[in-house]
Design an enzyme around this catalytic site. Structure first.
Site, PDB file in Angstrom:
ATOM      1  N   HIS A 130     -15.191 -35.841  38.727  1.00 40.17           N
ATOM      2  CA  HIS A 130     -14.594 -36.051  37.400  1.00 40.17           C
ATOM      3  C   HIS A 130     -14.524 -34.729  36.629  1.00 40.17           C
ATOM      4  O   HIS A 130     -13.505 -34.425  35.998  1.00 40.17           O
ATOM      5  CB  HIS A 130     -15.433 -37.069  36.626  1.00 40.17           C
ATOM      6  CG  HIS A 130     -15.074 -37.204  35.182  1.00 40.17           C
ATOM      7  ND1 HIS A 130     -14.240 -38.197  34.690  1.00 40.17           N
ATOM      8  CD2 HIS A 130     -15.440 -36.463  34.093  1.00 40.17           C
ATOM      9  CE1 HIS A 130     -14.114 -38.057  33.384  1.00 40.17           C
ATOM     10  NE2 HIS A 130     -14.830 -37.022  32.992  1.00 40.17           N
ATOM     11  N   GLU A 131     -15.595 -33.944  36.685  1.00 41.18           N
ATOM     12  CA  GLU A 131     -15.601 -32.668  35.970  1.00 41.18           C
ATOM     13  C   GLU A 131     -14.618 -31.682  36.591  1.00 41.18           C
ATOM     14  O   GLU A 131     -13.957 -30.916  35.879  1.00 41.18           O
ATOM     15  CB  GLU A 131     -17.018 -32.082  35.952  1.00 41.18           C
ATOM     16  CG  GLU A 131     -18.060 -32.963  35.285  1.00 41.18           C
ATOM     17  CD  GLU A 131     -17.647 -33.399  33.891  1.00 41.18           C
ATOM     18  OE1 GLU A 131     -16.910 -32.648  33.213  1.00 41.18           O
ATOM     19  OE2 GLU A 131     -18.043 -34.500  33.476  1.00 41.18           O
ATOM     20  N   HIS A 134     -11.225 -32.377  35.258  1.00 39.61           N
ATOM     21  CA  HIS A 134     -10.970 -31.758  33.959  1.00 39.61           C
ATOM     22  C   HIS A 134     -10.513 -30.311  34.144  1.00 39.61           C
ATOM     23  O   HIS A 134      -9.617 -29.837  33.433  1.00 39.61           O
ATOM     24  CB  HIS A 134     -12.235 -31.781  33.105  1.00 39.61           C
ATOM     25  CG  HIS A 134     -12.438 -33.055  32.343  1.00 39.61           C
ATOM     26  ND1 HIS A 134     -11.467 -33.602  31.535  1.00 39.61           N
ATOM     27  CD2 HIS A 134     -13.513 -33.889  32.259  1.00 39.61           C
ATOM     28  CE1 HIS A 134     -11.926 -34.713  30.984  1.00 39.61           C
ATOM     29  NE2 HIS A 134     -13.149 -34.911  31.412  1.00 39.61           N
ATOM     30  N   GLU A 201     -10.123 -38.606  29.217  1.00 38.39           N
ATOM     31  CA  GLU A 201     -11.153 -39.140  30.097  1.00 38.39           C
ATOM     32  C   GLU A 201     -10.581 -40.065  31.171  1.00 38.39           C
ATOM     33  O   GLU A 201     -10.995 -40.016  32.326  1.00 38.39           O
ATOM     34  CB  GLU A 201     -12.214 -39.883  29.282  1.00 38.39           C
ATOM     35  CG  GLU A 201     -13.093 -38.975  28.433  1.00 38.39           C
ATOM     36  CD  GLU A 201     -13.784 -37.898  29.243  1.00 38.39           C
ATOM     37  OE1 GLU A 201     -14.296 -38.192  30.344  1.00 38.39           O
ATOM     38  OE2 GLU A 201     -13.801 -36.750  28.777  1.00 38.39           O
TER      39      GLU A 201
END
Length: 328
Positions: A130-131, A134, A201
């Site tokens: 997930h990071e 980003h 998100e």
């Protein structure tokens, strides 16, 4: 498109900063605020990531002192096609993580010790994917600059009474302008932060699930992090609330509703989206393992009574006697 959005956001935050200066000190105050804002924008572009990491006492790690943690990030990077970011560890019992950096070539990911201790290998992979999403989506620049400017606006608002409380100040609104600067400016900065985080998100969740190969890993991780976040105080985040929107789950206590005043989307909504994505996938995921040593294959996900998948029972630092955790 992200470059245009970033420029528009920086322009808006700069204008807000100038507006606070005008309410406090009139035209002179506005010009001073403009100079400060321009200097902060330039400084933030090159140094905001370092500032955020320093705020949270993050320590850089590598394959030698954090083999499993570093190895998982390394394996995910290979799958995503990104350059290898710097990897940081934050000594904090609250499970959480964030990414920062002005572009993929100058990026960093950070996870707390609580995350590594309380989540399984598969769940950690989901969070770090997930990071990395980003970073790949180039969200990190806008998130870190926003954190820096929002913190500055809030600080200026908090000191408005001190700087503008004199009857001889140049504010065209007088004491009313000072009160507006104290109340409205931090609130406006907070709304901007919320809007940024909430819209990004869901996209990072989906791309992160694609990178790690299994949406259920991230769904399970989100459920565990959200459940533990309220029980463990993140002191550095409480002291620097302007950075809250950077974390995968809101690190501040008492903000869990999916409404205008939440820094993050509701966790249950994110989990439902990930589970729907899992139902659409028709292939078996490739297990993500660290490079230092071979690990047994991941146990298949088992659904609990709440519908949230459960991964294997192995936990960081809670395995066999020869398992010394990600930093040993």
């Amino acid at each position: 498109m992200n470059l245009v959005r970033t420029a528009m956001l920086i322009a808006f935050m700069t204008a807000l900063f100038m507006g606070v200066g005008y309410m406090i000190g009139g035209a002179g105050g506005m010009m001073i605020a403009l100079v400060i804002a321009l200097a902060m924008n330039a400084f933030s572009y090159w140094n905001s990531d370092k500032m955020v990491l320093r705020m949270h006492n993050a320590v850089e790690v590598d394959r030698k002192n954090a083999p499993e943690y570093f190895g998982i990030v390394e394996a995910l990077v290979e799958r995503s096609g990104l350059p290898m970011p710097k990897v940081y560890l934050i000594k904090n019992d609250q499970p959480n993580a964030f990414a920062t950096g002005r572009n993929p070539d100058n990026a960093a990911v950070a996870a707390t010790t609580g995350l590594l201790e309380r989540l399984s290998r598969e769940e950690v992979a989901g969070v770090m994917a997930h990071e990395l999403a980003h970073i790949q989506n180039r969200d990190t620049l806008i998130m870190t600059i926003t954190a820096t400017l929002a913190g500055a606006i809030s600080m200026l608002g908090n000191f408005a009474l001190f700087f503008g409380g004199s009857r001889n100040n140049n504010s065209p609104f007088g004491f009313v302008g000072v009160l507006l600067a104290m109340i409205v400016a931090p609130f406006a900065a907070m709304i901007v932060q919320m809007a940024i985080s909430r819209t990004r998100e869901y996209s990072a969740d989906r791309r992160g699930a694609e990178i790690c190969g299994n949406p259920e890993w991230l769904a399970s991780a989100l459920a565990k992090i959200a459940a533990a976040a309220g029980r463990h105080v993140n002191v550095s985040a409480e002291n620097n609330p302007a950075t809250a929107h950077m974390f995968i789950i809101n690190p501040l206590n008492g903000q869990r509703a999916d409404n205008l005043f939440s820094t993050h989307p509701d966790t249950e909504n994110r989990i439902r989206a990930l589970m729907a994505m899992a139902g659409e996938m028709d292939r078996e995921p490739e297990p993500v393992r660290g490079r230092p040593r071979e690990q047994p294959p991941a146990q298949p996900a088992r659904r609990g009574s709440s519908g949230v998948p459960k991964t294997g029972d192995r936990q960081w630092g809670r395995g066999s006697d020869d398992d010394q955790g990600p930093w040993g």
